[in-house]
Each structure stands twice: as structure tokens, then as C-alpha cells.
Design a protein around this motif. Structure first.
Motif, PDB file in Angstrom:
ATOM      1  N   THR A  57       0.809  -1.224   0.000  1.00  0.00           N
ATOM      2  CA  THR A  57       0.000   0.000   0.000  1.00  0.00           C
ATOM      3  C   THR A  57       0.840   1.270   0.000  1.00  0.00           C
ATOM      4  N   HIS A  58       2.153   1.149   0.250  1.00  0.00           N
ATOM      5  CA  HIS A  58       3.072   2.281   0.346  1.00  0.00           C
ATOM      6  C   HIS A  58       2.799   3.137   1.581  1.00  0.00           C
ATOM      7  N   GLU A  59       2.008   2.648   2.501  1.00  0.00           N
ATOM      8  CA  GLU A  59       1.680   3.383   3.717  1.00  0.00           C
ATOM      9  C   GLU A  59       2.858   3.336   4.701  1.00  0.00           C
ATOM     10  N   VAL A  60       3.134   4.454   5.338  1.00  0.00           N
ATOM     11  CA  VAL A  60       4.153   4.510   6.387  1.00  0.00           C
ATOM     12  C   VAL A  60       3.527   4.024   7.686  1.00  0.00           C
ATOM     13  N   THR A  61       4.017   2.892   8.197  1.00  0.00           N
ATOM     14  CA  THR A  61       3.434   2.301   9.403  1.00  0.00           C
ATOM     15  C   THR A  61       4.163   2.698  10.676  1.00  0.00           C
ATOM     16  N   GLN A  62       5.444   3.047  10.572  1.00  0.00           N
ATOM     17  CA  GLN A  62       6.211   3.515  11.718  1.00  0.00           C
ATOM     18  C   GLN A  62       7.199   4.579  11.261  1.00  0.00           C
ATOM     19  N   GLY A 107       5.926  -0.076  17.670  1.00  0.00           N
ATOM     20  CA  GLY A 107       7.042   0.856  17.760  1.00  0.00           C
ATOM     21  C   GLY A 107       7.757   0.844  19.088  1.00  0.00           C
ATOM     22  N   ALA A 108       7.311   0.011  20.036  1.00  0.00           N
ATOM     23  CA  ALA A 108       7.896  -0.014  21.376  1.00  0.00           C
ATOM     24  C   ALA A 108       9.157  -0.869  21.414  1.00  0.00           C
ATOM     25  N   LYS A 109      10.123  -0.469  22.256  1.00  0.00           N
ATOM     26  CA  LYS A 109      11.317  -1.270  22.452  1.00  0.00           C
ATOM     27  C   LYS A 109      10.958  -2.536  23.222  1.00  0.00           C
ATOM     28  N   THR A 110      11.496  -3.677  22.775  1.00  0.00           N
ATOM     29  CA  THR A 110      11.165  -4.956  23.411  1.00  0.00           C
ATOM     30  C   THR A 110      12.325  -5.548  24.193  1.00  0.00           C
ATOM     31  N   VAL A 111      13.540  -5.522  23.642  1.00  0.00           N
ATOM     32  CA  VAL A 111      14.707  -6.097  24.315  1.00  0.00           C
ATOM     33  C   VAL A 111      15.931  -5.234  24.038  1.00  0.00           C
ATOM     34  N   GLU A 112      16.919  -5.314  24.945  1.00  0.00           N
ATOM     35  CA  GLU A 112      18.156  -4.551  24.801  1.00  0.00           C
ATOM     36  C   GLU A 112      19.250  -5.228  25.616  1.00  0.00           C
ATOM     37  N   ILE A 113      20.489  -5.193  25.104  1.00  0.00           N
ATOM     38  CA  ILE A 113      21.648  -5.674  25.866  1.00  0.00           C
ATOM     39  C   ILE A 113      22.470  -4.460  26.273  1.00  0.00           C
TER      40      ILE A 113
END
Length: 231
Positions: A57-62, A107-113
């Protein structure tokens, strides 16, 4: 297959037999960073951040506005079948960038080291659950004779390699202790047609996962080692 034309600011999607499936114009300079066929997503870098674009669709989702240096250090790639996007993440008071992943839907952060530093696009993915990460420690060289080589008075040294599961956020394997002096693990590459006048240049260390995620390769231009990834 996705082809991006920078000067014309156009994206084209090709079928396996190279027939044109779709194409569209985009506003301003940009570049395609990665694709997720599972979610029909394109990750495009543009002047104010990174956008996830729906290929159909060319839509910007994030739309994320991130630190450019952190993104450069980590690279930007999809994982977990397109459910996550992973890159480097800057934190105040820390040299280098942390590997981290964000949910492509929310768009939320899920994991990080937070115990690992990445540099020179130090994250690799095959789109699945695993990330191959080159852990780079930063060493200050203020006052040394080579200080002019780096305006920040610091340089990164590849320290070890590890595999990280993006679903659990846990390190599942690591190997190697790269404690070499300035420049880290680099190999020399011969440049020039005439061997008598050829010069050499160092090439950065590269760590990569195979498309199936069953093998991991590491090395530079001089030699490459391939390992089997055990579950």
C-alpha cells in the motif's frame, strides 16, 4: 527483490524472474535499509529518521527519529519474521551503542543488551530469532601519537562474538576474546594491479548469519571461518 534508485528517488519491486511488480516515487533522498517479505515491509532511511513502509500500500506504518551514529554502528535489520526491527541504541554516558529491538507494529522497544557495545554495523540477522553481534569495547587513546586518527579520541576494539535470541533477550552463545592492540581484529587486503607498487589496507571484522540462520561466518578479506549454529 527491491531496487532503489537514489537519484530518481524511486523504489521498484521485482519478482524472482525480474519482472516489475510495483514501483513508486518517494519524497526526497532516502535509502532502503532492509526488507521483510513476511510482513511486506520496507525499512527506508530518510532525512528525519527511519520509516517502515508497507510494500503493498506504500503506507508509512512507523516513523522513528534515531541517533544516526547509533544506527550506523548497529545497522538496521528485521528479525523474528519481521515482527521486530533491530539496531543500535544510544544511552547517555556510554561509548558505543547497545543492541536493541523494537516491535514493528507498536514501535515499542522490546529487548536490549546494556552490557554490549556495537560498532561498524556490528549486528547481523537472517530474519529469524537470532542476532549475530560483534561486541566492541571502547579504549581511550587520549595523549597517544595516533590521536589525530579519531576526532573523538577513542576507538573500538572487537572483543568477542555472540549469538542473541531476540525473543528471550538472552545471550545463547559467545566465543573468542579479541584483545589485539589498536584496530582490533583486522586483516590486510592488497590493493593495486602492479604487485610491486601495490599497497595494503586493513579491512574491518565482519560477522554474518547465513540466510537460513544455521551457519555463522566471521573474518575479513584475508580469510573467513564458518561455524554451524547449534540449537
Amino acid at each position: 527483490m527491491v531496487i532503489y534508485f537514489r537519484h530518481e528517488a524511486e523504489i521498484r519491486i521485482l519478482a524472482p524472474e525480474c519482472s516489475l511488480v510495483d514501483s513508486w516515487k518517494i519524497d526526497g533522498p532516502a535509502g532502503v535499509l532492509d526488507t521483510s517479505p513476511e510482513k511486506d515491509l520496507l525499512a527506508a532511511e530518510e532525512h528525519s529518521g527511519i520509516e517502515l513502509v508497507a510494500a503493498r500500500t506504500h503506507e508509512v506504518t512507523q516513523h522513528w527519529v534515531w541517533n544516526f551514529q547509533a544506527t550506523f554502528r548497529g545497522g538496521f535489520l528485521f528479525s523474528d519474521q519481521g515482527r521486530l526491527a533491530c539496531s543500535g541504541n544510544s544511552r547517555p554516558g556510554k561509548l558505543g551503542a547497545d543492541p536493541a529491538c523494537w516491535d514493528t507494529r507498536t514501535g515499542a522497544k522490546t529487548v536490549e543488551i546494556d552490557k554490549v557495545a556495537v560498532d561498524w554495523q556490528g549486528i547481523a540477522s537472517a530474519g529469524g530469532d537470532l542476532l549475530a553481534i560483534t561486541d566492541s569495547k571502547y579504549v581511550s587513546h587520549q595523549g597517544k601519537v595516533w590521536v589525530f586518527l579519531d576526532m573523538n579520541n577513542d576507538y573500538s576494539v572487537p572483543q568477542r562474538r555472540l549469538l542473541w535470541n531476540v525473543r528471550t533477550g538472552k545471550e545463547i552463545a559467545s566465543w573468542g576474546e579479541l584483545t589485539m592492540p589498536w584496530g582490533g581484529f583486522q586483516q590486510k587486503e592488497l590493493w593495486g594491479r602492479d604487485l610491486k607498487e601495490a599497497t595494503t589496507m586493513t579491512t574491518p571484522f565482519v560477522l554474518s548469519l547465513s540466510p537460513t540462520g544455521k551457519y555463522v561466518a566471521e573474518g575479513g578479506s584475508g580469510s573467513v571461518s564458518v561455524y554451524s549454529v547449534q540449537p
